[in-house]
Design a protein around this motif. Structure first.
Motif, PDB file in Angstrom:
ATOM      1  N   THR A 255       0.809  -1.217   0.000  1.00 17.10           N
ATOM      2  CA  THR A 255       0.000   0.000   0.000  1.00 17.10           C
ATOM      3  C   THR A 255       0.843   1.268   0.000  1.00 17.10           C
ATOM      4  N   LEU A 256       1.898   1.314   0.807  1.00 18.87           N
ATOM      5  CA  LEU A 256       2.682   2.545   0.927  1.00 18.87           C
ATOM      6  C   LEU A 256       3.130   3.099  -0.430  1.00 18.87           C
ATOM      7  N   PRO A 257       3.732   2.310  -1.333  1.00 17.35           N
ATOM      8  CA  PRO A 257       4.167   2.878  -2.618  1.00 17.35           C
ATOM      9  C   PRO A 257       3.015   3.428  -3.448  1.00 17.35           C
ATOM     10  N   ARG A 258       1.819   2.941  -3.222  1.00 18.21           N
ATOM     11  CA  ARG A 258       0.662   3.422  -3.976  1.00 18.21           C
ATOM     12  C   ARG A 258       0.178   4.783  -3.486  1.00 18.21           C
ATOM     13  N   LEU A 259       0.734   5.265  -2.369  1.00 25.88           N
ATOM     14  CA  LEU A 259       0.368   6.577  -1.840  1.00 25.88           C
ATOM     15  C   LEU A 259       1.306   7.678  -2.300  1.00 25.88           C
ATOM     16  N   VAL A 260       2.329   7.325  -3.053  1.00 27.31           N
ATOM     17  CA  VAL A 260       3.301   8.325  -3.505  1.00 27.31           C
ATOM     18  C   VAL A 260       2.596   9.351  -4.392  1.00 27.31           C
TER      19      VAL A 260
ATOM     20  N   ALA B 107      -8.257   3.864  -3.705  1.00 27.40           N
ATOM     21  CA  ALA B 107      -8.301   2.410  -3.808  1.00 27.40           C
ATOM     22  C   ALA B 107      -7.267   1.766  -2.901  1.00 27.40           C
ATOM     23  N   ALA B 108      -6.075   2.366  -2.803  1.00 28.67           N
ATOM     24  CA  ALA B 108      -5.034   1.822  -1.929  1.00 28.67           C
ATOM     25  C   ALA B 108      -5.466   1.868  -0.474  1.00 28.67           C
ATOM     26  N   LEU B 109      -5.994   3.004  -0.046  1.00 28.37           N
ATOM     27  CA  LEU B 109      -6.414   3.146   1.352  1.00 28.37           C
ATOM     28  C   LEU B 109      -7.584   2.228   1.683  1.00 28.37           C
ATOM     29  N   ARG B 110      -8.593   2.246   0.826  1.00 24.32           N
ATOM     30  CA  ARG B 110      -9.765   1.412   1.105  1.00 24.32           C
ATOM     31  C   ARG B 110      -9.400  -0.072   1.073  1.00 24.32           C
ATOM     32  N   GLY B 111      -8.538  -0.463   0.128  1.00 23.88           N
ATOM     33  CA  GLY B 111      -8.121  -1.854   0.077  1.00 23.88           C
ATOM     34  C   GLY B 111      -7.393  -2.276   1.333  1.00 23.88           C
ATOM     35  N   PHE B 112      -6.539  -1.389   1.861  1.00 26.86           N
ATOM     36  CA  PHE B 112      -5.822  -1.720   3.094  1.00 26.86           C
ATOM     37  C   PHE B 112      -6.794  -1.835   4.265  1.00 26.86           C
ATOM     38  N   GLU B 113      -7.742  -0.911   4.352  1.00 25.43           N
ATOM     39  CA  GLU B 113      -8.711  -0.968   5.451  1.00 25.43           C
ATOM     40  C   GLU B 113      -9.512  -2.267   5.411  1.00 25.43           C
ATOM     41  N   VAL B 114      -9.942  -2.660   4.224  1.00 27.51           N
ATOM     42  CA  VAL B 114     -10.691  -3.922   4.083  1.00 27.51           C
ATOM     43  C   VAL B 114      -9.822  -5.106   4.507  1.00 27.51           C
ATOM     44  N   GLU B 115      -8.572  -5.116   4.065  1.00 29.24           N
ATOM     45  CA  GLU B 115      -7.659  -6.212   4.403  1.00 29.24           C
ATOM     46  C   GLU B 115      -7.405  -6.265   5.904  1.00 29.24           C
ATOM     47  N   LEU B 116      -7.218  -5.105   6.524  1.00 33.03           N
ATOM     48  CA  LEU B 116      -6.971  -5.055   7.963  1.00 33.03           C
ATOM     49  C   LEU B 116      -8.167  -5.579   8.744  1.00 33.03           C
ATOM     50  N   LEU B 117      -9.356  -5.120   8.402  1.00 36.70           N
ATOM     51  CA  LEU B 117     -10.551  -5.587   9.100  1.00 36.70           C
ATOM     52  C   LEU B 117     -10.725  -7.097   8.941  1.00 36.70           C
ATOM     53  N   ALA B 118     -10.489  -7.604   7.741  1.00 43.89           N
ATOM     54  CA  ALA B 118     -10.647  -9.039   7.503  1.00 43.89           C
ATOM     55  C   ALA B 118      -9.622  -9.839   8.293  1.00 43.89           C
ATOM     56  N   ALA B 119      -8.369  -9.379   8.311  1.00 40.42           N
ATOM     57  CA  ALA B 119      -7.319 -10.106   9.035  1.00 40.42           C
ATOM     58  C   ALA B 119      -7.590 -10.141  10.526  1.00 40.42           C
ATOM     59  N   LEU B 120      -8.250  -9.114  11.040  1.00 38.36           N
ATOM     60  CA  LEU B 120      -8.560  -9.060  12.466  1.00 38.36           C
ATOM     61  C   LEU B 120      -9.858  -9.773  12.814  1.00 38.36           C
TER      62      LEU B 120
END
Length: 236
Positions: free
Chosen positions: A120-125, A135-148
């Motif tokens: 995700t970080l490189p996609r925020l450049v 899309a990068a931020l929302r994808g990370f949030e979805v992944e984080l919620l799912a992993a938890l």
């Protein structure tokens, strides 16, 4: 308590703070050990060879000795150049770091989150478009919620023309009137599509609601700072 040596573990520094005289306490996201606390002794001294290296957004290989809750750093080296976040994008990087600090317990391995963070970080450049960054931020949030264990229930069969109320446990249910979320936004969230500005706003609102539920009322400083920066330049 027996001492354990960890050698050249890939990791990212999420935050640092002063620790005793010339040391710093690092909160680090590692690939195989999750979030860990590591003391970097003497790093604040002018001649420390780690000075300037143990910073956010810098991919690292770290070695440390574990004895108790905290480790003691023994070696650190850069795996690649730091991700060059600048301007407003720095606050977005801090947002990711703060989410991980608030929602991850220490010493709980989360390789899935470590991988998502590194992607995700490189996609925020700064060269990325608004939709790509969203899309990068929302994808990370979805992944984080799912992993938890708090994945969003988004079933097949959603009608893009309908409106849905959102229940944190059960997911979407048909809504009366114009309240809730559009079916189009929920389908876009399920499919990871964030091209339309209106859809991005709805998806962001839904994910914020889901994340705030896990934060249990704790405010994120990165959000507050970003709002202040945007207000200062007349943005929204």
């Amino acid at each position: 308590m027996p001492r354990t040596r960890v050698l050249l573990e890939p990791g990212w520094v999420l935050a640092t703070r002063s620790y005793r005289e010339s040391s710093r306490l690092l909160e680090v996201l590692t690939r195989s050990r999750g979030r860990v606390g590591i003391v970097a002794r003497g790093v604040s001294r002018p001649r420390s060879h780690w000075r300037g290296l143990l910073e956010a957004f810098q991919p690292l290989a770290l070695s440390w000795v574990v004895s108790g809750e905290l480790g003691t750093l023994t070696a650190a080296e850069a795996l690649a150049p730091a991700v060059p976040l600048a301007g407003e994008r720095i606050f977005l990087g801090w947002y990711l770091n703060e989410l991980l600090l608030r929602l991850l317990a220490r010493n709980d391995p989360q390789p899935r989150i470590h991988a998502a963070y590194g992607e995700t970080l490189p996609r925020l450049v700064g060269s990325g478009t608004g939709s790509a960054v969203a899309a990068a931020l929302r994808g990370f949030e979805v992944e984080l919620l799912a992993a938890l264990g708090y994945g969003l229930p988004l079933p097949d069969g959603l009608d893009p023309r309908a409106r849905y109320a959102w229940d944190p446990e059960q997911g979407p249910a048909p809504a009366d009137g114009e309240g809730g979320f559009s079916g189009a936004a929920l389908v876009a969230l399920r499919e990871g599509r964030y091209d339309e500005p209106a859809t991005r706003r709805e998806v962001q609102a839904l994910l914020r609601m889901a994340i705030d539920r896990q934060l249990a009322g704790r405010e994120l400083k990165s959000r507050r700072l970003l709002r202040a920066v945007r207000a200062g330049r007349g943005g929204t």
